[in-house]
Design a protein around this motif. Structure first.
Motif, PDB file in Angstrom:
ATOM      1  N   LYS A 262       0.828  -1.202   0.000  1.00  0.00           N
ATOM      2  CA  LYS A 262       0.000   0.000   0.000  1.00  0.00           C
ATOM      3  C   LYS A 262       0.869   1.262   0.000  1.00  0.00           C
ATOM      4  N   SER A 265       2.668   1.600  -3.439  1.00  0.00           N
ATOM      5  CA  SER A 265       1.728   1.997  -4.486  1.00  0.00           C
ATOM      6  C   SER A 265       1.384   3.484  -4.375  1.00  0.00           C
ATOM      7  N   LEU A 269       2.252   6.171  -7.365  1.00  0.00           N
ATOM      8  CA  LEU A 269       1.156   6.866  -8.050  1.00  0.00           C
ATOM      9  C   LEU A 269       1.195   8.370  -7.812  1.00  0.00           C
ATOM     10  N   ALA A 280      -4.915   8.018  -5.566  1.00  0.00           N
ATOM     11  CA  ALA A 280      -3.869   6.998  -5.424  1.00  0.00           C
ATOM     12  C   ALA A 280      -4.288   5.928  -4.425  1.00  0.00           C
ATOM     13  N   ILE A 283      -7.129   3.740  -6.062  1.00  0.00           N
ATOM     14  CA  ILE A 283      -6.609   2.779  -7.041  1.00  0.00           C
ATOM     15  C   ILE A 283      -5.918   1.622  -6.329  1.00  0.00           C
ATOM     16  N   THR A 284      -5.140   1.925  -5.307  1.00  0.00           N
ATOM     17  CA  THR A 284      -4.466   0.875  -4.530  1.00  0.00           C
ATOM     18  C   THR A 284      -5.489  -0.066  -3.906  1.00  0.00           C
ATOM     19  N   VAL A 287      -6.953  -2.412  -6.625  1.00  0.00           N
ATOM     20  CA  VAL A 287      -6.009  -3.446  -7.048  1.00  0.00           C
ATOM     21  C   VAL A 287      -5.898  -4.546  -5.996  1.00  0.00           C
ATOM     22  N   ILE A 296       2.585  -3.824  -8.611  1.00  0.00           N
ATOM     23  CA  ILE A 296       2.558  -2.375  -8.755  1.00  0.00           C
ATOM     24  C   ILE A 296       2.250  -1.969 -10.186  1.00  0.00           C
ATOM     25  N   ASP A 298      -0.044  -3.187 -12.069  1.00  0.00           N
ATOM     26  CA  ASP A 298      -1.500  -3.055 -12.204  1.00  0.00           C
ATOM     27  C   ASP A 298      -1.943  -1.660 -11.754  1.00  0.00           C
ATOM     28  N   CYS A 299      -1.356  -1.180 -10.672  1.00  0.00           N
ATOM     29  CA  CYS A 299      -1.688   0.160 -10.174  1.00  0.00           C
ATOM     30  C   CYS A 299      -1.318   1.229 -11.202  1.00  0.00           C
ATOM     31  N   ALA A 303      -3.794   3.797 -13.175  1.00  0.00           N
ATOM     32  CA  ALA A 303      -3.566   5.237 -12.957  1.00  0.00           C
ATOM     33  C   ALA A 303      -3.433   5.989 -14.276  1.00  0.00           C
TER      34      ALA A 303
END
Length: 327
Positions: A262, A265, A269, A280, A283-284, A287, A296, A298-299, A303
């Motif tokens: 977390k 990420s 972001l 941010a 989004i975390t 995911v 990361i 995917d994040c 984003a």
């Protein structure tokens, strides 16, 4: 469009024309880093035709229009250069003291290098020393996907005069040509465990051991001494020979805990992708809890396709839907 964009587009056009049977390309096919390709996607020049946690394939939307744009820019530059050459120099009435030439400074390294990575401070310190001194010491980063291994590679790729290649696409001729023409200070080899040919490894082993790069062109032997630092990655070291491993400082990375993921990420972001803290964090959350991922990448993908929570939620729903369909 700046000179970097023009060079990237020229590489892409050349590859597309030489590989007309292929529908799409990855970043290492054209020698253009993913952030530059994603910028061209955002401007509507490229499109993403396939994306997963391990690979993204791009396509040039309009080859003819892109070639015309490149020719137009080149003609404009040629015309401007000609005008500059034809412009008469002002008459000098009296001799003046010559001004000292400005000092040519080496391209600066990012001041915030590695700041998105939590923990691993001792590794950061060693990497910074190797980067600053350009000492020919080579590093092998081992770990499963979704570890700090990937983040370190992403950060190192931000350094000036850095080249990034993938082991599965590496060839002896291609590596030699890259080293002799680009003369990189830092060479990143992703998935070095995917190199299978002994011939492919010979250039790399000599580079890491002695710094020598040798080739033969037009019956002429060419040899260069280089001070390139190699950073390589692998999921595991079982496929690597003792001869290759002995040339590396080997570093093993564990998987992130939920709390570490977390924090990392959020860092990436906000500091690299320019998202505000609220988006941010959202989004975390998506995911981790909707996709069940600790990657990361995917994040970052979400984003780059999202400016607000609704868009982020839509991207995640799309990923969920088509991931289930693939299974």
């Amino acid at each position: 469009m700046n000179e970097e964009d023009l060079e990237s587009l020229s590489r892409i056009v050349k590859w597309v024309e030489e590989n007309k049977n292929f529908d799409g390309f990855r970043w290492y096919h054209v020698g253009v880093k993913p952030p530059e390709l994603n910028s061209l996607v955002a401007r509507g020049i490229l499109e993403i035709i396939s994306s997963s946690t391990t690979a993204t394939y791009y396509r040039l939307k309009n080859l003819k229009a892109t070639k015309e744009k490149i020719r137009e820019i080149e003609k404009t530059e040629e015309r401007e250069e000609k005008e500059e050459e034809e412009e008469p120099e002002p008459e000098i009435e009296e001799e003046k003291e010559e001004k000292p030439k400005p000092e040519v400074r080496e391209e600066e390294k990012p001041e915030n290098l590695f700041d998105v990575i939590i923990e691993y401070n001792e590794i950061k310190d060693v990497f910074r020393r190797a980067i600053e001194r350009k000492a020919r010491t080579n590093f092998l980063l081992i770990g499963e996907p979704a570890t700090a291994k990937s983040l370190f590679v992403n950060e190192i790729s931000r350094l000036p005069n850095t080249e990034l290649v993938v082991g599965s696409g590496l060839t002896k001729v291609g590596l030699t040509e890259l080293l002799l023409t680009r003369k990189p200070d830092f060479l990143i080899i992703d998935e070095i465990d995917k190199i299978t040919s002994k011939d492919d490894l010979s250039v790399l082993l000599r580079l890491m051991e002695t710094g020598d790069v040798k080739t033969t062109k037009h019956d002429m032997h060419i040899s260069k001494k280089m001070n390139t630092v190699v950073f390589a990655t692998a999921n595991r070291a079982t496929k690597l020979t003792p001869e290759l491993l002995s040339r590396f400082v080997v570093l093993n990375f564990r998987k992130y805990t939920n709390e570490e993921f977390k924090k990392i990420s959020m860092n990436v972001l906000m500091k690299r992708e320019g998202k505000d803290e609220e988006l941010a964090e959202y989004i975390t959350y998506l995911v981790m809890n909707k996709l069940g991922s600790r990657d990361i990448r995917d994040c970052i993908k979400i984003a780059r396709l999202s400016e607000n929570k609704d868009e982020a939620r839509g991207v995640v729903k799309l990923m969920e839907k088509y991931r289930r369909k693939v299974r």
